[in-house]
Scaffold this active site. Sequence first.
Site, short mmCIF file in Angstrom:
data_model
loop_
_atom_site.label_atom_id
_atom_site.label_comp_id
_atom_site.label_asym_id
_atom_site.label_seq_id
_atom_site.Cartn_x
_atom_site.Cartn_y
_atom_site.Cartn_z
N ILE A 203 0.86 -1.18 0.00
CA ILE A 203 0.00 0.00 0.00
C ILE A 203 0.90 1.24 0.00
O ILE A 203 1.74 1.39 0.89
CB ILE A 203 -0.92 0.04 1.24
CG1 ILE A 203 -1.55 -1.34 1.48
CG2 ILE A 203 -2.00 1.09 1.10
CD1 ILE A 203 -2.39 -1.41 2.74
N ARG A 292 8.05 -6.39 23.08
CA ARG A 292 9.21 -5.89 23.85
C ARG A 292 9.11 -4.37 23.97
O ARG A 292 8.21 -3.77 23.41
CB ARG A 292 10.49 -6.23 23.10
CG ARG A 292 10.41 -5.73 21.65
CD ARG A 292 11.73 -5.68 20.96
NE ARG A 292 11.62 -5.58 19.53
CZ ARG A 292 11.43 -4.47 18.83
NH1 ARG A 292 11.31 -3.31 19.47
NH2 ARG A 292 11.35 -4.47 17.52
#
Length: 451
Positions: A203, A292
């Site tokens: 995209i 994380r």
Amino acid sequence: MFKKLLVANRGEIALRIIRACQELGIKTVAVYSEPDRESLHVRFADEAVCIGPASPTESYLDAARIIASAEITGAEAIHPGYGFLAENAEFSEICRRSGIVFIGPSANQIQAMGDKATARETMQRLGVPTVPGSKGLVPDLENAKGIACDIGFPVMIKASAGGGGKGMRVVENEEELPKLFHTTQAEAQATFGNSDIYIEKYISGIRHIEIQIFGDSHGKVVHLGERDCSTQRRHQKLIEESPSSGMTSQMRKSMGKAAIAAGQGIDYVGAGTVEFLVDEEGEYYFIEMNTRIQVEHPVTEVVTGLDLVKEQIRVAFGEELSFPSGEPSLQGHAIEFRINAEDPSRNFMPSPGCIQTFQPPGGPGIRLDTHLYTGYQVPPYYDSLLAKLIVSGSNREEAIVRGRHALDSFIIEGVQTSIPFLSQITRDDEFIAGGVDTGFVERFLKRWVKE
Ligand code: ADP
């Protein structure tokens, strides 16, 4: 609270974790490779263990050496930072089995989101929109052709184990597909030790907007607003901001809800980031989740006033989240500039070497996360991040002006850095206007006048 924690990382993030531990009254153990012997994380930790030579596989990625270091020093917990072992499900499990607390999610939670193709499926099941693409992995070229023709070119071939902007190729048409399919597969095997790939529609004109989430072991998951990371070069982030220009409170609510659903769907514990691509109409599509702490977490800390690393440690200890549920209130505007040891005028070639002068900027609204000092030797073996300059102001305009002056007064001599390039971006009309898409840096490079 934990009495002693081992920091399984290097550079600025190791220092960031050591500072959080100092504030929480936790003793720290640094691990380091031979070339990192003179690093600040080694100097500032209470204890330090040399775990091997320069090669990450023989040091920062070697689970056995890190676990042994924790056992020898009596560390009860390990913080992996970002990169290295941070999203390694096996390492999280080894810690658990060794009776050491991994500051991050469990192996199951990392697995559910760690590999990108599985994460897509997990999110589709949870009803979160994903970029149109393959259902799971793409086993061979024949399948790839079928899928690419169905969704229409251009497409993106992506390594399921990929990260850090690596292991991705844009394919413009069917003729290019065979070559790029095999190259991406081979590269994925070489870089990540895993050749699994999947396909997404490419995209263009999109923005990268990610939502910070946090979960605790008591079933609570909250979101802390967004970061706009659209200023990228070759799919790697250069500048991150919070809030995102043009973000409405309705969009934030909706994306926040989708991100929380992702976290709740896998009983997520710890800090996590749910990444989306957002098109011009404000439609968003999940691309991946990072299980994380992110490099760019400071911008969220600045606008929320929270300390995400301390919170990670508290939550891993079993405490409840200290943040309230509901929509976060974001104060002012924060921008992070990633300062790398590279030469923008020579195609961003890495520039390791000795730091001869280090003169950091200061003043209101300036935060600097760095491991640099005069005389520090930047090693060629690791990523090129030297410092993160985080500037804030009551609005975006003020943050940009502060950023510009901070960059201009930041002196690093001895290696080439991205500082002059970033400073030029802060003067660029398109950047100043806000709301840039991921194609901005390419356009900027064409009009950029090298000094
Ligand atoms: P990584 O894990 O390596 O960071 P991501 O999947 O998060 O990889 O993608 C990194 C960047 O690549 C995104 O921020 C975006 O700019 C670009 N990108 C990824 N997927 C697409 C896509 N389907 N279409 C267009 N750009 C994409």
